[in-house]
Design a protein around this motif. Structure first.
Motif, PDB file in Angstrom:
ATOM      1  N   MET A  60     -54.264 -21.743 -32.975  1.00  0.00           N
ATOM      2  CA  MET A  60     -54.148 -22.605 -34.159  1.00  0.00           C
ATOM      3  C   MET A  60     -55.518 -23.098 -34.609  1.00  0.00           C
ATOM      4  SD  MET A  60     -50.804 -25.044 -33.709  1.00  0.00           S
ATOM      5  CE  MET A  60     -51.248 -25.894 -35.233  1.00  0.00           C
ATOM      6  N   ARG A  64     -57.400 -22.601 -38.412  1.00  0.00           N
ATOM      7  CA  ARG A  64     -57.210 -23.879 -39.077  1.00  0.00           C
ATOM      8  C   ARG A  64     -57.509 -23.834 -40.578  1.00  0.00           C
ATOM      9  NH1 ARG A  64     -61.720 -23.938 -36.050  1.00  0.00           N
ATOM     10  NH2 ARG A  64     -63.703 -24.601 -36.972  1.00  0.00           N
ATOM     11  N   TYR A  67     -54.534 -23.213 -42.979  1.00  0.00           N
ATOM     12  CA  TYR A  67     -53.468 -24.202 -43.109  1.00  0.00           C
ATOM     13  C   TYR A  67     -53.683 -25.178 -44.261  1.00  0.00           C
ATOM     14  CZ  TYR A  67     -52.341 -22.498 -38.441  1.00  0.00           C
ATOM     15  OH  TYR A  67     -52.030 -21.697 -37.369  1.00  0.00           O
ATOM     16  N   GLN A  70     -50.770 -26.433 -46.673  1.00  0.00           N
ATOM     17  CA  GLN A  70     -49.502 -25.972 -46.101  1.00  0.00           C
ATOM     18  C   GLN A  70     -48.787 -27.060 -45.292  1.00  0.00           C
ATOM     19  OE1 GLN A  70     -48.170 -22.908 -46.698  1.00  0.00           O
ATOM     20  NE2 GLN A  70     -49.904 -22.607 -48.083  1.00  0.00           N
ATOM     21  N   ARG A  71     -49.151 -28.309 -45.478  1.00  0.00           N
ATOM     22  CA  ARG A  71     -48.594 -29.358 -44.627  1.00  0.00           C
ATOM     23  C   ARG A  71     -47.076 -29.454 -44.726  1.00  0.00           C
ATOM     24  NH1 ARG A  71     -50.038 -35.648 -45.431  1.00  0.00           N
ATOM     25  NH2 ARG A  71     -48.670 -35.284 -47.230  1.00  0.00           N
ATOM     26  N   LEU A  74     -45.468 -26.509 -43.008  1.00  0.00           N
ATOM     27  CA  LEU A  74     -45.629 -26.634 -41.563  1.00  0.00           C
ATOM     28  C   LEU A  74     -44.626 -27.617 -40.982  1.00  0.00           C
ATOM     29  CD1 LEU A  74     -49.526 -26.635 -41.322  1.00  0.00           C
ATOM     30  CD2 LEU A  74     -48.002 -24.924 -40.295  1.00  0.00           C
ATOM     31  N   LEU A 178     -49.438 -18.860 -39.840  1.00  0.00           N
ATOM     32  CA  LEU A 178     -48.251 -19.661 -39.538  1.00  0.00           C
ATOM     33  C   LEU A 178     -47.593 -19.203 -38.245  1.00  0.00           C
ATOM     34  CD1 LEU A 178     -46.608 -20.001 -43.080  1.00  0.00           C
ATOM     35  CD2 LEU A 178     -47.894 -21.741 -41.812  1.00  0.00           C
ATOM     36  N   ALA A 181     -49.004 -21.191 -35.538  1.00  0.00           N
ATOM     37  CA  ALA A 181     -48.535 -22.575 -35.562  1.00  0.00           C
ATOM     38  C   ALA A 181     -47.130 -22.702 -34.997  1.00  0.00           C
ATOM     39  CB  ALA A 181     -48.577 -23.110 -36.996  1.00  0.00           C
TER      40      ALA A 181
END
Length: 249
Positions: A60, A64, A67, A70-71, A74, A178, A181
């Protein structure tokens, strides 16, 4: 385990963490190694899951930058992954160990075959990359089922997640990020469940977990520079050989 056994476990965990970030399939290396070092199949499986958890965090960290923005996704899909991971890990611990002994050769073989066809899947997804951003309804169900599998066994989970996410989002680089994650989320909940209720070999985790963290981070950083195909071929051949051994065993 002897000091030599622990050293072997740490070295293999380092490689497994890197392999997970580069080509996927790290569990196909560490799990049979732990069985070969004397752990039972269920104990090897839960120890493998706990030991590789830091490697997913390292992956991850390496992804980083992907991302950004993309909160919400996620959070939404991370919650689904957590539920799936809990369901899979509870299923493993509440079913007879004999059932796992019967099914694990099939799971290892399935994981190996999935890893073998990953380049074809990736190519097809790349050809369809059209920038779509919405999450289709079926993605939540497919992700849940994938992470149930991840909580139960986990071999080649990354390949499954890339296929599901890439098909749903049509954005392969994002799907790959993803994947790390949601693998980390699944590994985190299995860490809690297995850590409290599972037969974890903690002396192995003590040496393998830090090695997996370093391997996962380094693998993510060099993923674009290392040819994944030869590595994938070796892992697939090794995984098939392990499956045959477990069948005959």
């Amino acid at each position: 385990m002897t000091a030599a056994d622990l050293l072997i476990a740490a070295a293999v965990a380092l490689g497994a963490g890197a392999v997970n970030s580069i080509a996927g399939g790290g569990s196909l290396i560490l799990f049979p190694t732990l069985v070969g070092l004397g752990l039972g199949t269920v104990a090897a499986n839960v120890t493998n899951s706990v030991a590789q958890w830091p490697g997913y965090l390292g992956g991850m960290a390496g992804f980083r930058r992907e991302y950004a923005g993309q909160r919400d996704r996620l959070v939404r899909l991370g919650a689904v992954s957590a539920l799936g991971g809990v369901a899979g890990s509870v299923l493993l611990l509440t079913t007879p160990s004999q059932a796992f002994d019967v099914v694990v050769p099939v799971l290892v073989l399935l994981a190996s075959l999935l890893l073998a066809v990953q380049p074809l899947l990736t190519r097809r997804l790349r050809d369809r990359d059209d920038g779509a951003v919405r999450d289709p309804w079926w993605l939540f169900l497919a992700l849940f089922l994938a992470t149930v599998y991840g909580g139960y066994f986990g071999g080649a989970l990354g390949v499954i997640l890339v296929g599901v996410l890439g098909t749903a989002l049509h954005r392969l680089p994002l799907a790959n990020a993803l994947k790390s994650a949601f693998s980390a989320v699944t590994a985190t909940v299995t860490l809690v469940v297995f850590g409290v209720f599972g037969p974890v070999a903690w002396q192995v985790v003590a040496v393998a977990a830090p090695a997996s963290l370093v391997g996962g981070f380094l693998g993510a950083r060099v993923a674009g520079r290392i040819p994944a195909t030869p590595l994938r071929v070796l892992i697939v051949v090794f995984g098939v050989a392990v499956s045959v051994y477990l069948f005959t065993r």
